[in-house]
Design a protein around this motif. Structure first.
Motif, PDB file in Angstrom:
ATOM      1  N   THR A  45       0.851  -1.193   0.000  1.00 19.78           N
ATOM      2  CA  THR A  45       0.000   0.000   0.000  1.00 19.78           C
ATOM      3  C   THR A  45       0.883   1.239   0.000  1.00 19.78           C
ATOM      4  N   ARG A  46       0.564   2.129  -0.884  1.00 18.90           N
ATOM      5  CA  ARG A  46       1.287   3.404  -0.939  1.00 18.90           C
ATOM      6  C   ARG A  46       0.280   4.534  -0.817  1.00 18.90           C
ATOM      7  N   SER A  47       0.652   5.545  -0.094  1.00 20.67           N
ATOM      8  CA  SER A  47      -0.250   6.691   0.017  1.00 20.67           C
ATOM      9  C   SER A  47       0.507   7.956  -0.344  1.00 20.67           C
ATOM     10  N   ILE A  48      -0.166   8.779  -1.091  1.00 20.26           N
ATOM     11  CA  ILE A  48       0.435  10.052  -1.506  1.00 20.26           C
ATOM     12  C   ILE A  48      -0.524  11.168  -1.123  1.00 20.26           C
ATOM     13  N   ILE A  59       3.933   6.549 -10.231  1.00 19.78           N
ATOM     14  CA  ILE A  59       4.167   5.454  -9.292  1.00 19.78           C
ATOM     15  C   ILE A  59       4.314   4.173 -10.100  1.00 19.78           C
ATOM     16  N   SER A  60       5.413   3.456  -9.865  1.00 21.55           N
ATOM     17  CA  SER A  60       5.647   2.206 -10.603  1.00 21.55           C
ATOM     18  C   SER A  60       5.221   1.022  -9.756  1.00 21.55           C
ATOM     19  N   ILE A  61       4.624   0.058 -10.434  1.00 20.02           N
ATOM     20  CA  ILE A  61       4.209  -1.173  -9.741  1.00 20.02           C
ATOM     21  C   ILE A  61       4.810  -2.338 -10.516  1.00 20.02           C
ATOM     22  N   ASN A  73      -5.960  -1.696  -6.510  1.00 17.97           N
ATOM     23  CA  ASN A  73      -7.082  -0.883  -6.018  1.00 17.97           C
ATOM     24  C   ASN A  73      -6.568   0.513  -5.724  1.00 17.97           C
ATOM     25  N   ILE A  74      -7.187   1.481  -6.342  1.00 17.63           N
ATOM     26  CA  ILE A  74      -6.773   2.868  -6.130  1.00 17.63           C
ATOM     27  C   ILE A  74      -7.948   3.637  -5.549  1.00 17.63           C
ATOM     28  N   LYS A  75      -7.672   4.305  -4.444  1.00 21.29           N
ATOM     29  CA  LYS A  75      -8.707   5.167  -3.846  1.00 21.29           C
ATOM     30  C   LYS A  75      -8.149   6.572  -3.769  1.00 21.29           C
ATOM     31  N   ILE A 144      -2.780   3.639  -3.094  1.00 12.41           N
ATOM     32  CA  ILE A 144      -2.642   2.608  -4.121  1.00 12.41           C
ATOM     33  C   ILE A 144      -2.313   1.301  -3.398  1.00 12.41           C
ATOM     34  N   LYS A 145      -3.209   0.343  -3.562  1.00 16.65           N
ATOM     35  CA  LYS A 145      -2.987  -0.947  -2.918  1.00 16.65           C
ATOM     36  C   LYS A 145      -2.861  -2.011  -3.992  1.00 16.65           C
TER      37      LYS A 145
END
Lengths: 150, 329
Positions: A45-48, A59-61, A73-75, A144-145
């Motif tokens: 999980t990343r939060s910006i 953001i790279s995944i 999953n993006i919130k 971003i999870k």
């Protein structure tokens, strides 16, 4: 004597049913145990957060070779300004896109505007997915999870 | 007892015929959703000005809202909608979430797109699916059925692709793109065609078939439509074609001029051939710049005879003076 025989038969039946039930449950438990032994799960999980910001971010995944399933999953939410999110796969093909915006003088002063994106892929190609976050004088945040099963 | 029975029968009659009466009113969007308790009981409708705004959420896009009753029924008065077909989105929100929320993908996908005018009479029946709008049916509405067919086609293909291996996924996506472009090319409704194009892989289409979009825009050229204009703006015809035309024009002009001058030269040659023997001999002398006297002495003819011949030569060659003969190649 006859009553005793009936009672014993009844008790034996209950014991037999109980033993059978436990043995089935034990099998189910073992099979799920063997599943968890052969798979690895990764959740990230990343939060910006941003405040009155217009700076784009990428953001790279990474999707590792051998990944059996990949969920993203993006919130996102904005309290002010606008936010565009674009999601690209490993071939740089756009897989998702949305925009959210909120004006300060909107009717619902306590409301925020939110946007969510969900995608699940089985047997994804290894490579790098990208999430482009493009704020426009925005105050808000993005989570971003990603969840991968190898 | 009788009055109670009468009231009951009246209530039942109103309940049964309510649908029939409402169904005949133009300017109505109504329907039924099967929602669990996690959803708020308000439904919103937003105007979508271009296809690029399909997935834009903002409070200023919301133009109306209404309540969903306990049985899932809702109704909008859309008689204030413009007369021409526009694109709209209805959405609901999860309890505790913002009213202005868009959820794309997954079981909580919360929106549905549709086409409408102020005279439309739209009825939606949602089936029991994973998400509220997943299995939606448009009753007696061929336009929205065609429109929604695109949505379901894309979602079905996406579902198959998501659980397939790479090669199959690419095959499914390629076939989906072909189907969408075929639909865009064959439908007689512009909005349905535009939606199909928007949902297709436009970049791949432009690479493989660069003529598709210009041909499409040309086909619908006589339909002033803001959605079409937005597509044309987003995909302008490449300037390279115009540059080629600009280069081709002077080249064509040069060719034409050369051809014309060539023909002029040829006609003069033919005219010289048509001179009499004596005129040809005098023509050769004139080219050298000889005077009438010199020509007269050369050919032992009178000066007046020379003048006559010179006049005839000038006339046959369509020239104005002896100087023109000297400069003739």
């Amino acid at each position: 004597m006859h009553m005793n025989n009936k009672l014993i038969t009844y008790i034996l039946m209950v014991i037999a049913i109980t033993l059978i039930t436990f043995s089935v449950n034990a099998q189910v438990k073992v099979s799920s145990g063997s599943n968890s032994d052969s798979e690895s799960n990764f959740e990230l999980t990343r939060s910006i957060s941003f405040e009155n910001d217009s700076k784009s971010r990428e953001i790279s995944i990474d999707i590792q070779p051998g990944t059996k399933r990949f969920d993203v999953n993006i919130k996102s939410r904005v309290l002010q300004g606008g936010l565009t999110l674009e999601i690209y796969d490993e071939n740089n093909k756009k897989r998702g896109f949305f925009k959210i915006r909120r004006q300060i003088d909107s009717e619902f002063d306590s409301e925020v505007t939110t946007g969510n994106f969900n995608k699940s892929i089985t047997d994804p190609s290894p490579g790098e997915w990208k999430v482009m976050i493009i704020p426009a004088k925005a105050t808000g945040e993005v989570f971003i999870k990603t969840y991968s099963i190898l | 007892m009788k009055s109670l029975l009468f009231k009951l029968l009246t209530g039942v009659a109103i309940f049964i015929f309510h649908g029939r009466i409402s169904a005949s009113e133009p300017g109505t969007l109504r329907g039924r959703l099967l929602l669990d308790s996690s959803w708020d009981q308000t439904i919103y409708i937003s105007h979508i000005p271009t296809f690029d705004d399909l997935y834009t959420m903002s409070s200023d896009m919301i133009i109306s809202r209404t309540t969903i009753d306990s049985l899932g029924y809702f109704e909008f008065d859309i008689s204030f909608f413009p007369d021409d077909i526009n694109l709209y989105r209805i959405h609901i929100s999860k309890k505790g979430d913002s009213a202005h929320s868009i959820i794309i993908g997954g079981k909580d996908e919360n929106h549905l797109f549709l086409l409408a005018t102020g005279n439309s009479n739209i009825e939606i029946e949602a089936g029991k699916g994973n998400s509220p709008f997943r299995l939606v049916r448009f009753a007696n509405d061929s336009l929205n059925r065609s429109f929604h067919h695109i949505t379901t086609t894309v979602k079905t293909a996406d579902s198959i692709a998501s659980v397939s291996e790479t090669a199959k996924r690419q095959f499914v996506e390629r076939k989906l793109n072909e189907e969408l472009l075929l639909l865009a090319d064959s439908t007689d409704n512009l909005m349905v065609a535009l939606y199909a194009i928007y949902k297709s892989d436009t970049d791949a289409t432009l690479r493989k078939n660069p003529a598709f979009l210009p041909d499409f825009l040309q086909r619908w050229n006589n339909n002033p439509n803001p959605y079409l204009t937005a597509l044309a703006r987003a995909h302008p015809i490449p300037q390279q074609n115009n540059k080629y035309w600009l280069m081709a024009f002077p080249i064509a002009l040069a060719i034409l001029l050369g051809f014309g001058l060539g023909r002029l030269k040829i006609s003069k040659k033919d005219a010289v051939k048509n001179l009499s023997v004596q005129e040809k001999r005098i023509f050769e002398q004139l080219k050298k710049g000889a005077s009438n006297q010199e020509i007269s002495e050369e050919f032992n003819i009178g000066v007046s005879t020379v003048k006559s011949h010179v006049s005839s030569i000038l006339s046959k060659l369509n020239l104005k003076s002896r100087k023109d003969i000297i400069h003739l190649n």
